[in-house]
Design a protein around this motif. Structure first.
Motif, PDB file in Angstrom:
ATOM      1  N   PHE A 182       0.592  -1.835  -0.283  1.00 41.86           N
ATOM      2  CA  PHE A 182       0.081  -0.116  -0.302  1.00 41.86           C
ATOM      3  C   PHE A 182       0.843   1.553  -0.208  1.00 41.86           C
ATOM      4  O   PHE A 182       0.328   1.936  -0.837  1.00 41.86           O
ATOM      5  N   ALA A 183       2.093   0.585   1.117  1.00 41.43           N
ATOM      6  CA  ALA A 183       2.851   2.023   0.660  1.00 41.43           C
ATOM      7  C   ALA A 183       3.215   2.566  -0.171  1.00 41.43           C
ATOM      8  O   ALA A 183       3.368   4.149  -0.563  1.00 41.43           O
ATOM      9  N   PHE A 184       3.702   1.685  -1.325  1.00 40.87           N
ATOM     10  CA  PHE A 184       4.468   1.662  -2.803  1.00 40.87           C
ATOM     11  C   PHE A 184       3.702   2.162  -3.622  1.00 40.87           C
ATOM     12  O   PHE A 184       3.766   2.896  -4.584  1.00 40.87           O
ATOM     13  N   SER A 185       2.182   1.777  -3.788  1.00 38.14           N
ATOM     14  CA  SER A 185       0.853   2.440  -4.056  1.00 38.14           C
ATOM     15  C   SER A 185       0.615   3.859  -4.319  1.00 38.14           C
ATOM     16  O   SER A 185       0.279   4.576  -4.610  1.00 38.14           O
ATOM     17  N   PHE A 186       0.834   4.479  -3.178  1.00 37.12           N
ATOM     18  CA  PHE A 186       0.688   5.907  -2.341  1.00 37.12           C
ATOM     19  C   PHE A 186       1.662   6.851  -2.827  1.00 37.12           C
ATOM     20  O   PHE A 186       1.972   8.041  -3.692  1.00 37.12           O
ATOM     21  N   SER A 187       3.349   6.153  -2.792  1.00 38.06           N
ATOM     22  CA  SER A 187       4.495   6.748  -3.236  1.00 38.06           C
ATOM     23  C   SER A 187       3.780   7.343  -3.978  1.00 38.06           C
ATOM     24  O   SER A 187       4.817   8.328  -5.446  1.00 38.06           O
ATOM     25  N   ILE A 188       3.926   5.723  -5.768  1.00 37.69           N
ATOM     26  CA  ILE A 188       4.349   6.170  -7.198  1.00 37.69           C
ATOM     27  C   ILE A 188       2.926   6.976  -7.882  1.00 37.69           C
ATOM     28  O   ILE A 188       2.971   7.506  -8.635  1.00 37.69           O
ATOM     29  N   SER A 189       1.415   6.700  -6.765  1.00 43.39           N
ATOM     30  CA  SER A 189       0.470   7.681  -6.966  1.00 43.39           C
ATOM     31  C   SER A 189       1.400   9.262  -7.015  1.00 43.39           C
ATOM     32  O   SER A 189       0.744  10.052  -7.791  1.00 43.39           O
ATOM     33  N   TYR A 190       2.062   9.471  -6.429  1.00 47.22           N
ATOM     34  CA  TYR A 190       1.986  11.078  -5.364  1.00 47.22           C
ATOM     35  C   TYR A 190       3.343  11.471  -6.384  1.00 47.22           C
ATOM     36  O   TYR A 190       3.580  12.032  -6.979  1.00 47.22           O
ATOM     37  N   THR A 191       4.807  10.556  -6.891  1.00 41.86           N
ATOM     38  CA  THR A 191       5.726  10.944  -7.189  1.00 41.86           C
ATOM     39  C   THR A 191       5.437  10.614  -8.785  1.00 41.86           C
ATOM     40  O   THR A 191       6.017  11.492  -9.510  1.00 41.86           O
ATOM     41  N   CYS A 192       4.271  10.137  -9.355  1.00 40.71           N
ATOM     42  CA  CYS A 192       4.087  10.050 -10.748  1.00 40.71           C
ATOM     43  C   CYS A 192       3.286  11.205 -11.177  1.00 40.71           C
ATOM     44  O   CYS A 192       3.964  11.227 -12.042  1.00 40.71           O
ATOM     45  N   ALA A 193       2.293  11.707 -11.197  1.00 42.80           N
ATOM     46  CA  ALA A 193       1.937  12.864 -11.335  1.00 42.80           C
ATOM     47  C   ALA A 193       2.978  14.227 -11.085  1.00 42.80           C
ATOM     48  O   ALA A 193       3.205  15.137 -12.506  1.00 42.80           O
ATOM     49  N   ARG A 194       3.621  14.187 -10.022  1.00 45.49           N
ATOM     50  CA  ARG A 194       4.742  15.185  -9.697  1.00 45.49           C
ATOM     51  C   ARG A 194       6.168  15.445 -11.178  1.00 45.49           C
ATOM     52  O   ARG A 194       6.420  16.284 -11.992  1.00 45.49           O
ATOM     53  N   THR A 195       6.423  13.449 -11.343  1.00 48.66           N
ATOM     54  CA  THR A 195       7.145  13.384 -12.635  1.00 48.66           C
ATOM     55  C   THR A 195       6.552  14.140 -14.018  1.00 48.66           C
ATOM     56  O   THR A 195       7.697  14.725 -14.741  1.00 48.66           O
ATOM     57  N   LEU A 196       5.430  13.508 -14.216  1.00 45.74           N
ATOM     58  CA  LEU A 196       4.727  14.033 -15.487  1.00 45.74           C
ATOM     59  C   LEU A 196       4.509  15.586 -15.338  1.00 45.74           C
ATOM     60  O   LEU A 196       4.452  16.531 -16.688  1.00 45.74           O
ATOM     61  N   ALA A 332       8.881  10.237  -0.022  1.00 43.84           N
ATOM     62  CA  ALA A 332       8.762  10.701  -1.431  1.00 43.84           C
ATOM     63  C   ALA A 332       9.244  11.145  -1.643  1.00 43.84           C
ATOM     64  O   ALA A 332       9.955  10.953  -3.116  1.00 43.84           O
ATOM     65  N   ILE A 333       9.072  12.661  -1.963  1.00 41.52           N
ATOM     66  CA  ILE A 333       9.609  13.756  -2.557  1.00 41.52           C
ATOM     67  C   ILE A 333      10.829  13.855  -2.499  1.00 41.52           C
ATOM     68  O   ILE A 333      11.932  14.626  -3.149  1.00 41.52           O
ATOM     69  N   PRO A 334      11.231  13.864  -0.664  1.00 36.31           N
ATOM     70  CA  PRO A 334      13.046  14.325  -0.436  1.00 36.31           C
ATOM     71  C   PRO A 334      13.311  13.333  -1.148  1.00 36.31           C
ATOM     72  O   PRO A 334      14.691  13.230  -1.409  1.00 36.31           O
ATOM     73  N   LEU A 335      13.579  11.981  -1.349  1.00 36.50           N
ATOM     74  CA  LEU A 335      13.730  10.406  -2.466  1.00 36.50           C
ATOM     75  C   LEU A 335      14.021  10.801  -3.656  1.00 36.50           C
ATOM     76  O   LEU A 335      15.174  10.695  -4.038  1.00 36.50           O
ATOM     77  N   GLN A 336      12.638  11.295  -4.144  1.00 39.50           N
ATOM     78  CA  GLN A 336      13.143  11.641  -5.689  1.00 39.50           C
ATOM     79  C   GLN A 336      13.950  12.579  -5.942  1.00 39.50           C
ATOM     80  O   GLN A 336      14.310  12.617  -7.139  1.00 39.50           O
ATOM     81  N   ASP A 337      13.905  13.657  -5.386  1.00 39.83           N
ATOM     82  CA  ASP A 337      14.955  15.050  -5.115  1.00 39.83           C
ATOM     83  C   ASP A 337      16.333  14.630  -4.839  1.00 39.83           C
ATOM     84  O   ASP A 337      16.759  15.002  -5.581  1.00 39.83           O
ATOM     85  N   SER A 338      16.428  13.108  -4.042  1.00 38.42           N
ATOM     86  CA  SER A 338      17.889  12.654  -3.950  1.00 38.42           C
ATOM     87  C   SER A 338      18.028  11.901  -5.035  1.00 38.42           C
ATOM     88  O   SER A 338      19.464  12.150  -4.839  1.00 38.42           O
ATOM     89  N   ILE A 339      17.405  10.784  -4.625  1.00 37.29           N
ATOM     90  CA  ILE A 339      18.272  10.055  -5.696  1.00 37.29           C
ATOM     91  C   ILE A 339      17.341   9.690  -7.685  1.00 37.29           C
ATOM     92  O   ILE A 339      18.288   8.974  -8.047  1.00 37.29           O
ATOM     93  N   GLY A 340      15.945  10.706  -7.612  1.00 39.10           N
ATOM     94  CA  GLY A 340      15.696  10.226  -8.685  1.00 39.10           C
ATOM     95  C   GLY A 340      14.605   9.082  -8.248  1.00 39.10           C
ATOM     96  O   GLY A 340      14.707   8.489  -7.721  1.00 39.10           O
TER      97      GLY A 340
END
Length: 374
Positions: A182-196, A332-340
């Motif tokens: 479930f955590a993965f589902s939340f993370s990918i929904s959140y970060t995917c919108a930001r990436t797009l 999710a966002i701090p990790l996405q910013d640091s390691i992509g």
């Protein structure tokens, strides 16, 4: 207000799963659980699409007006169409309270009979037995006469069942992987919108259309995974001489566990390389499909393995999922910013491998024990 909203909606999830446990037998629950969860799982993907359209076409307030109207319709449906499916014979809480009340009535009858006897009859005879004994049939009649027991708030205290579920190792072995999924589902929904939005320049409406691929994968995987879970249970039960146990369901996760981590890694690096959006849609679909395939089996297992406590088991599962999702959304966002996206979802694939291996190992160990017994 968000906390109040979550508290109200979470009750529906626990009660809904318990309702299915009351209505359907174990060999049918996987399919029904898959169908039941397909709609809520599609919601997070349709939500951005509807929200984006309402925001762009009207204002951001239109989203909340829509939610208020939709919530009122759902409440009305529950109020007038929902029928109670509570089965007393399957509820440990009800049976424990019934036993307690029966014992209290028996004790009260014995005390009343003792007060009404003459003094001469209360004396003990020479052989050490009482002169008058209360017939056993009275106790049986008293139990049969209690056709319905009203449960009080003290009888349904949620904390003792919650702790009992947590103290069972087999439950913990499923609750932790369920929380990770479930955590993965939340993370990918959140970060995917930001990436797009950042790298593809998509607006809210277009982002919602891309996210729909993930929702469709969840819906299809939930239905097919539930059906496969039931088929696996029936097949292994027949091979075991007609004897089944809940861990047989976990064998159905093997198929998805081979493909789920590669799908997550594939999504990670197509986002990292900013390839065509069609590749992102494919990987979103596969990630959602295989993740919910696993969850459909583990959810049915939680219900089957906690007979009489299905609501408490699903509620405990939901609390783990909510806690893990909260942590995932925060980091999710701090990790996405640091390691992509590449590093973040490669890390998630590693977590998924560890959690899924735990499920499969438990299933194989329990099967080995069962074969030795039967």
């Amino acid at each position: 207000m968000r906390v109040v909203q979550a508290a109200g909606s979470s009750a529906v999830i626990a009660i809904g799963a318990a309702t299915l446990a009351d209505i359907y037998e174990p060999h049918q629950r996987g399919t029904m659980m898959g169908v039941y969860y397909s709609a809520p799982l599609l919601g997070p993907s349709i939500g951005p699409l509807l929200g984006g359209g309402l925001t762009q076409g009207l204002t951001w307030r239109a989203v909340f007006w829509f939610l208020a109207i939709w919530g009122g319709m759902i409440f009305s449906a529950f109020l007038f169409l929902f029928k109670d499916t509570f089965r007393m014979e399957r509820s440990l809480t009800y049976q424990n309270v019934l036993k307690k009340r029966t014992q209290e009535r028996k004790l009260g009858q014995e005390k009343g009979a003792a007060r009404e006897r003459p003094v001469s009859e209360k004396k003990t005879s020479e052989d050490g037995t009482s002169g008058v004994q209360t017939p056993k049939c009275d106790v049986v009649a008293s139990a049969l006469g209690m056709k319905e027991v009203k449960l009080s708030i003290a009888d349904v205290n949620p904390f003792p069942p919650y702790l009992r579920i947590l103290t069972r190792k087999n439950n913990l072995a499923i609750l932790i992987p369920s929380g990770l999924l479930f955590a993965f589902s939340f993370s990918i929904s959140y970060t995917c919108a930001r990436t797009l939005s950042l790298y593809y320049g998509y607006d809210a409406m277009t982002t919602g259309l891309v996210s729909l691929a993930y929702g469709i994968g969840l819906m299809v995987g939930s239905i097919l995974g539930g059906r496969w879970s039931d088929r696996t249970l029936v097949r292994l039960k027949a091979a075991n001489g007609g004897v089944s146990y809940p861990e047989m369901r976990l064998e159905s996760t093997k198929l998805a566990m081979w493909w789920f981590p590669p799908s997550v890694i594939g999504y990670a690096w197509v986002c990292r390389q900013h390839v065509h959006v069609s590749a992102i849609c494919v990987m979103l679909f596969l990630s959602g499909f295989f993740s919910i395939w696993i969850y459909a089996s583990t959810l049915a297992y939680i219900v089957d393995a906690n007979v009489g406590r299905s609501s408490s088991a699903v509620a405990t599962n939901s609390s783990f999922r909510g806690l893990f999702a909260f942590v995932a959304a925060e980091i999710a966002i701090p990790l996405q910013d640091s390691i992509g996206d590449g590093g973040l979802y490669t890390l998630w694939a590693g977590f998924d491998v560890v959690g899924g291996t735990d499920d499969i190992t438990r299933a194989l160990q329990r099967q080995a024990v069962a074969r030795s017994q039967y």
